[in-house]
Structure formats: structure tokens, C-alpha cells
Scaffold this active site. Structure first.
Site, PDB file in Angstrom:
ATOM      1  N   THR A   1       5.460  -0.486  -7.503  1.00  0.00           N
ATOM      2  CA  THR A   1       4.928   0.889  -6.484  1.00  0.00           C
ATOM      3  C   THR A   1       5.860   1.585  -5.989  1.00  0.00           C
ATOM      4  O   THR A   1       6.814   0.626  -5.134  1.00  0.00           O
ATOM      5  CB  THR A   1       3.236   0.931  -6.277  1.00  0.00           C
ATOM      6  OG1 THR A   1       4.258  -0.396  -4.788  1.00  0.00           O
ATOM      7  CG2 THR A   1       2.545   0.155  -6.490  1.00  0.00           C
TER       8      THR A   1
ATOM      9  N   GLU B   1      -1.299   0.693 -10.269  1.00  0.00           N
ATOM     10  CA  GLU B   1      -2.170  -0.093  -9.707  1.00  0.00           C
ATOM     11  C   GLU B   1      -2.996  -0.172 -11.135  1.00  0.00           C
ATOM     12  O   GLU B   1      -4.325  -0.816 -11.391  1.00  0.00           O
ATOM     13  CB  GLU B   1      -2.751  -0.416  -8.404  1.00  0.00           C
ATOM     14  CG  GLU B   1      -1.926  -0.811  -7.291  1.00  0.00           C
ATOM     15  CD  GLU B   1      -1.064   0.322  -7.135  1.00  0.00           C
ATOM     16  OE1 GLU B   1      -0.513   1.684  -7.966  1.00  0.00           O
ATOM     17  OE2 GLU B   1      -1.182   0.732  -5.647  1.00  0.00           O
TER      18      GLU B   1
ATOM     19  N   LYS C   1      -6.867  16.189   9.383  1.00  0.00           N
ATOM     20  CA  LYS C   1      -8.258  15.245  10.224  1.00  0.00           C
ATOM     21  C   LYS C   1      -7.872  16.633  11.392  1.00  0.00           C
ATOM     22  O   LYS C   1      -7.707  16.442  12.601  1.00  0.00           O
ATOM     23  CB  LYS C   1      -8.545  14.445  10.342  1.00  0.00           C
ATOM     24  CG  LYS C   1      -8.316  13.416   8.771  1.00  0.00           C
ATOM     25  CD  LYS C   1      -8.554  11.961   9.790  1.00  0.00           C
ATOM     26  CE  LYS C   1      -8.483  11.308   8.032  1.00  0.00           C
ATOM     27  NZ  LYS C   1      -7.902   9.849   8.055  1.00  0.00           N
TER      28      LYS C   1
ATOM     29  N   TRP D   1     -12.839  17.450   7.308  1.00  0.00           N
ATOM     30  CA  TRP D   1     -11.036  16.752   6.700  1.00  0.00           C
ATOM     31  C   TRP D   1     -10.721  18.728   6.062  1.00  0.00           C
ATOM     32  O   TRP D   1     -11.246  18.705   5.353  1.00  0.00           O
ATOM     33  CB  TRP D   1     -11.392  15.745   6.074  1.00  0.00           C
ATOM     34  CG  TRP D   1     -11.715  14.262   6.255  1.00  0.00           C
ATOM     35  CD1 TRP D   1     -11.915  14.126   7.740  1.00  0.00           C
ATOM     36  CD2 TRP D   1     -11.662  13.590   4.770  1.00  0.00           C
ATOM     37  NE1 TRP D   1     -11.151  12.611   7.709  1.00  0.00           N
ATOM     38  CE2 TRP D   1     -11.696  12.684   6.401  1.00  0.00           C
ATOM     39  CE3 TRP D   1     -11.668  13.060   4.113  1.00  0.00           C
ATOM     40  CZ2 TRP D   1     -11.963  10.314   6.239  1.00  0.00           C
ATOM     41  CZ3 TRP D   1     -11.969  12.011   3.388  1.00  0.00           C
ATOM     42  CH2 TRP D   1     -11.556  10.864   4.645  1.00  0.00           C
TER      43      TRP D   1
HETATM   44  P1  AMP Z   1       2.694   5.928  -9.372  1.00  0.00           P
HETATM   45  O1  AMP Z   1       1.603   4.785  -8.669  1.00  0.00           O
HETATM   46  O2  AMP Z   1       3.778   5.516  -7.903  1.00  0.00           O
HETATM   47  O3  AMP Z   1       2.222   6.645 -10.558  1.00  0.00           O
HETATM   48  O4  AMP Z   1       1.436   7.030  -8.097  1.00  0.00           O
HETATM   49  C1  AMP Z   1       0.216   7.320  -8.061  1.00  0.00           C
HETATM   50  C2  AMP Z   1      -0.224   8.581  -7.066  1.00  0.00           C
HETATM   51  O5  AMP Z   1      -0.128   9.963  -7.885  1.00  0.00           O
HETATM   52  C3  AMP Z   1      -2.512   8.452  -7.710  1.00  0.00           C
HETATM   53  O6  AMP Z   1      -2.339   7.647  -6.561  1.00  0.00           O
HETATM   54  C4  AMP Z   1      -1.869   9.970  -6.982  1.00  0.00           C
HETATM   55  O7  AMP Z   1      -1.695   9.859  -5.950  1.00  0.00           O
HETATM   56  C5  AMP Z   1      -0.127  10.332  -7.435  1.00  0.00           C
HETATM   57  N1  AMP Z   1      -1.172  11.246  -8.869  1.00  0.00           N
HETATM   58  C6  AMP Z   1      -0.842  11.037 -10.165  1.00  0.00           C
HETATM   59  N2  AMP Z   1      -1.323  11.474 -11.155  1.00  0.00           N
HETATM   60  C7  AMP Z   1      -2.039  12.040 -10.535  1.00  0.00           C
HETATM   61  C8  AMP Z   1      -2.086  14.142 -10.362  1.00  0.00           C
HETATM   62  N3  AMP Z   1      -2.929  14.008 -11.765  1.00  0.00           N
HETATM   63  N4  AMP Z   1      -2.439  14.994  -9.820  1.00  0.00           N
HETATM   64  C9  AMP Z   1      -2.676  14.855  -8.551  1.00  0.00           C
HETATM   65  N5  AMP Z   1      -2.164  13.358  -8.066  1.00  0.00           N
HETATM   66  C10 AMP Z   1      -1.986  12.563  -9.069  1.00  0.00           C
END
Ligand code: AMP
Length: 554
Positions: A195, A340, A449, A454
Site C-alpha cells: 500500500t 487490499e 469533525k 462530520w
Molecule cells: P490504493 O490502495 O493505493 O489503490 O488506494 C485506495 C484508496 O484510493 C481508497 O481507499 C480510496 O480512498 C481511494 N480511491 C480509490 N478509488 C477511488 C474513487 N473512485 N473515488 C474516490 N477515492 C478512491
């Protein structure tokens, strides 16, 4: 998986293996093309049959190097045919393909290689300087470096003496051609991806053959990516980040052609490749599409064959949906996921009720992140863990579960990433509407917050972003003496524009409750981004969290 206690089904027990996907593509879509942009700008042309033959030789070569089942083979590479060969050779022989994101800080890359205890590193020649920079921190587990090229260059960075170096082509040429894909346990680890780690050290997500094949089926449904054998698919999303959203596997399953753009990801290069190679579908993050749009608009270029573009990674904007639909006849498809979740969790495809909406409302609906894929489930919960209603209004912590959702991070105890009921907390905050469409309203650590209530930073960003003077916007929680936190808006103006605070705040009127309005606006030259292109709000908060307190005491 244990034996059933009742009557057993009498069907064949073939496991869900990644090598089966490649074998299928090679046997039933033998001539379908894999086209890659080479570093010198030229094109490399292969076929699924050719890739499978070379991946088998590469697997034999890895075995000859001494790679054992379960050991990690790392990659630092762009989207091209050689990376694809490692993608299949490593898990196919029982090892783990560990994709490393070259955009991370070198110290994070060194940490990741050590945490994964990689045995082999397959590296694009362009990343050799990076390798030199971390030479002293390479893991002691590393025995071999494979340069993803024809030959080894005359000069190489200084590396620990015990490392053996090979050219990818030389390894393949020297390997036996009669390697047979072994029958593995479908629960065996197949790939590892870290990640991006906006807080703390990156954590490894370890996929299995089973989770990967099921995910490929999931994204290949008609209401998701739904590839067909006539498709020519261009993943712009990098293969070094969350398996290029599963596209290398799903394309093999469908027998679709792959067009791999290499390192040239600017609007002009993508446009040229899309038209020349008759791309029908592409996938990537919004920044890529904004760059493509700017290029198309400035050159008057057209998209001759692209029918749809999948966007994810961060929220899609109405600018993208409208511009691609109205000016180029291309459908933007919005999806959400995370490392994940392999990574795709939800995909936006209309149900009859949404199809029937008036055009403006339908367009607005497309901004939602979509419905959960079959075999997964999702829910939203409040601060006490109580499930919230699906009314499209109340927002809470988003949780998921299913066969391609992680249960524990690499090296941690089984199930340690789950709550007592087996759900994975995504760290995102979302609403779900009555038809099951999820909409992200924030990251849980970014939600503002204010006086116990929120405020969604993303909702405010979307509004600011649609202002004609704004190139990019961020909203963060700034400390406040009375309300704990209040929204602070940071704006990068479009070139040549000078937005005013009053003008910007005006954009929010009537769109959000009055108490959501940002307390202050800052005009900045640029905003920081993470290695995966997301706004780096931790950096913004470190710098501006006390901005409102400073204003009050002035
Ligand atoms: P990663 O594991 O680096 O792919 O990041 C995942 C995170 O990217 C998610 O938990 C979201 O916060 C954000 N994310 C992925 N797709 C979207 C989307 N279509 N709109 C908003 N946030 C997104």
C-alpha cells in the site's frame, strides 16, 4: 478449505490458477496481440501464444536460478510485454510476483524489498540509477538481478559482489522450452503489492491464485470492465500498482488484446497509441484523463476507436464525464477499490431506475463509485460500529468482505486485518443509496469533525474543483478553538486566472449546508501528491493545520 460434511459434489476439482488464464489465452486466442511501446518509442508486437511460450521459459529460468515455491520475485518495471511475462512466470511456477512502485521514495523502496525479502529483482534499464542509489540497502535475501532488456549494458551501478546479473532475453534464450506449469494449491500466494502508506510504513497485501482468478471473473462481468475477445484494452494504470487493476489477468481470460503504453504516459503519446492501435477500452486515474483531454482540446484530436474509459484511484469529476461524453462520444466508467481489495470493489453501471433519470441527474449519478461486485458485500457503520441505513445521505465507515478482500497484511497473523465479524475496514467514509450505489465522501482520517458533526472534505473539493478559475483544490481539517476542526480550502488557480476568496466561497452556496462552508481560502502554487497520484493531505495538514488558529490571534 475443509471437506463438506454432507454429500460431496461430483465435479472436477481443478484449482483456480493464474497459469490457467494464460494457457486459455494461448490456446484459444493464440494470435491475439500484445502490443507494447518500447523505451525507444517503437512498438513491440507479440501474441498471447508467444507470451505464454516465453513465460514458460522464464519460469524454467527462475527455477534454474534456485527460486523456490513461495519466494518473492520483485519487479521495478513499466507496462510492457516483459513485465507481463514476469507477471505470469513468477506465480505460474509457484513463486510470488512482487511489483514495486518506482515512484516511491528510494528509502521506502529499500524498506519494501527488505520487508518482502525478495530473492530476484527484475528491473527496467531506466531504473538502474535508482538501483544504484539503494545498492547498500538491498536485502541479503537477494541473489539475482534480471535486467528487462536484450543484453546487459557496458556500465552498471556498483552493486554487492554476490549478486548475479542477467539479461531477460539471455535468460529466456538459454532456458528449456518444455517447462510445464505445475499444479499448485489455489490458495498459494501469487502476488504481493505494498500500500502507498500515506501514514506509517507501507504494508504488503499478499494475493492468492484463487483471489486473483475470482477477481478477474468479477471485473469481467458485463456491468464492470466486461472484456470481450474483440476488445483492445490499454491499461494506463501501472502494472506496478495493484496489478494494473487486474487487467493483465482479465484480458487473458477474455482473450482481449493488450496495448501496453510503456513509460510514455503523456496525453500526446496515449492519444497516438490509442488511435494507431485501435484501442477500444482504457483504464487509469483521473489525472491521466485530464492530461489526455487537454491534449485533445489543444490539438483538435479525435478518439477514433475508444468506446469507454474506466477511471478510479481518486474521485472522478463531472468535467471528465461530460467532456468525454459530449466532445468525444466516450463513456467514462467510475470504479472504486484499493490494494487490499485486489483492487476493484465497486463499479458504476446503471440499473433501470438510474437509466430512466433525466439527463442532468443521470450524469450526477455517474459520479458515485458504484455497486459492489458479485461475491463481495459492503456496509457502512457509525462510530459505534452500528450499521447505517442505505439512504444515500448518512455517511459512515465503509467495510467490505469477500473472496478477494485481504484478511491480514504480509507477515501478520491470519485474520488480523478483520473485525470480529470478518469485515475489513477500508478507511473510507461513504454513503450507500437505496439501489446499492456507494459514494465515497472522505477518507476516515480526512473527514472534518466540526462540533461533533462530520463534513465531507471530498464533497467540498468537488464543488471547488468545478469552479472555472480552479485547476486543483484540497480541503483539510484545520484546528479551531471553538469547533475543534473547520474546513480550510486550498486552491491552485488555472493559468492566467486570479480567483478571489468571495468568488470561490460563492460556489458553495445552495450546494452544501451553510455550516460546511470553508472558514478560509488559501491560493497556492501547487498541491503535494503521493507516489500514486493522490492528494497528500498529511503533508497539507502538517503545514496548514494551525492556519485558522493563527488567523484568530492575528
Ligand atoms: P490504493 O490502495 O493505493 O489503490 O488506494 C485506495 C484508496 O484510493 C481508497 O481507499 C480510496 O480512498 C481511494 N480511491 C480509490 N478509488 C477511488 C474513487 N473512485 N473515488 C474516490 N477515492 C478512491
Amino acid at each position: 478449505m475443509s471437506e463438506p460434511s454432507g454429500l460431496s459434489g461430483l465435479m472436477q476439482g481443478h484449482g483456480l490458477l493464474i497459469s490457467s488464464l494464460l494457457r486459455h489465452a494461448a490456446r484459444h486466442h493464440a494470435d491475439t496481440e500484445i502490443v507494447s511501446r518500447r523505451a525507444d518509442g517503437g512498438l513491440d508486437r507479440r501474441s498471447w501464444a508467444g507470451i505464454e511460450a516465453r513465460a514458460r521459459r522464464l519460469a524454467a529460468a527462475f527455477r534454474a536460478l534456485g527460486v523456490a515455491e513461495g519466494e518473492r520475485i520483485a519487479t521495478l518495471a513499466w507496462n510492457d510485454w516483459r513485465h507481463l511475462e514476469v507477471y505470469y512466470a513468477a506465480p505460474g511456477m509457484g513463486a510470488v510476483c512482487h511489483t514495486v512502485n518506482p515512484r516511491l521514495h528510494p528509502s521506502d523502496i529499500a524498506y519494501i524489498l527488505n520487508d518482502a525479502a525478495d530473492k530476484v529483482l527484475c528491473i527496467d534499464p531506466g531504473f538502474l540509477p535508482l538501483l544504484g542509489a539503494i545498492a547498500a540497502e538491498l536485502p541479503t535475501s537477494l541473489t539475482d538481478i534480471v535486467l528487462l532488456d536484450d543484453t546487459l549494458p557496458a556500465t552498471l551501478p556498483a552493486l554487492p559482489a554476490h549478486l548475479r546479473l542477467h539479461a531477460h532475453e539471455a535468460l529466456i534464450d538459454a532456458a528449456a522450452g518444455d517447462f510445464v506449469w505445475p499444479v499448485l494449491d489455489e490458495r498459494a500466494a501469487s502476488a504481493l503489492c505494498y500500500t502507498s502508506g500515506t501514514t506509517g510504513r507501507p504494508k504488503g497485501v499478499l494475493y492468492s491464485h484463487r483471489s486473483t482468478v475470482l477477481h478477474a471473473f468479477g471485473i469481467n462481468m458485463a456491468d464492470a470492465m466486461g472484456f470481450r475477445a474483440v476488445d483492445r484494452v490499454m491499461p494506463v494504470v501501472p502494472m506496478f500498482h495493484v496489478n494494473a487493476w487486474g487487467i493483465p489477468y482479465a484480458a487473458a481470460m477474455a482473450g482481449a488484446a493488450l496495448i501496453l503504453p510503456g513509460r510514455q504516459l503523456d496525453g500526446a503519446s496515449l492519444h497516438a497509441l490509442m488511435n494507431a492501435e485501435q484501442v477500444s477500452m482504457s483504464a487509469g486515474v483521473p489525472t491521466v484523463w485530464l492530461n489526455l483531454l487537454a491534449h485533445l482540446r489543444s490539438t483538435g484530436g479525435r478518439l477514433d476507436t475508444v468506446q469507454r474509459i474506466m477511471t478510479g484511484g481518486t474521485a472522478c469529476t463531472s468535467l471528465l464525464i461530460d467532456a468525454f461524453a459530449d466532445e468525444y462520444g466516450v463513456r467514462m466508467e467510475h470504479a472504486w477499490g484499493m490494494s487490499e481489495i485486489s483492487p476493484v470493489g465497486t463499479y458504476h453501471a446503471l440499473k433501470p431506475a438510474q437509466s430512466a433519470l433525466p439527463e442532468a441527474e443521470r450524469r450526477r449519478h455517474l459520479l458515485k463509485q458504484g455497486r459492489v461486485l458479485a461475491l463481495l458485500d459492503m456496509k457502512i457503520v457509525d462510530g459505534e460500529g452500528r450499521e447505517l441505513p442505505w439512504d444515500g445521505v448518512q455517511f459512515g465507515d465503509l467495510k467490505l468482505r469477500g473472496p478477494w478482500v485481504t484478511a491480514a497484511y504480509f507477515g501478520q497473523a491470519p485474520g488480523s486485518a478483520l473485525d470480529a465479524d470478518g469485515w475489513f475496514a477500508t478507511g473510507d467514509v461513504a454513503t450507500i443509496d437505496a439501489d446499492g450505489f456507494m459514494e465515497i465522501t472522505d477518507r476516515s482520517k480526512d473527514v472534518i469533525k466540526s462540533g461533533g458533526e462530520w463534513i465531507s472534505s471530498i464533497a467540498l473539493e468537488n464543488i471547488a474543483q468545478s469552479h472555472p478559475d480552479v485547476a486543483e483544490a484540497a480541503v483539510i481539517a484545520a484546528r479551531h478553538p471553538k469547533w475543534d476542526e473547520r474546513p480550510l480550502l486550498l486552491v491552485v488557480p488555472r493559468p492566467g486566472r486570479t480567483p478571489t476568496e468571495a468568488g470561490l466561497l460563492d460556489a458553495f452556496t445552495g450546494k452544501v449546508p451553510k455550516w460546511w462552508l470553508p472558514d478560509a481560502v488559501l491560493i497556492v502554487g501547487e498541491l503535494p501528491h503521493t507516489a500514486t497520484g493522490k492528494l497528500q493531505k498529511t503533508a497539507l495538514r502538517a503545514r496548514y493545520a494551525d492556519h485558522l488558529l493563527a488567523l484568530k490571534t492575528d
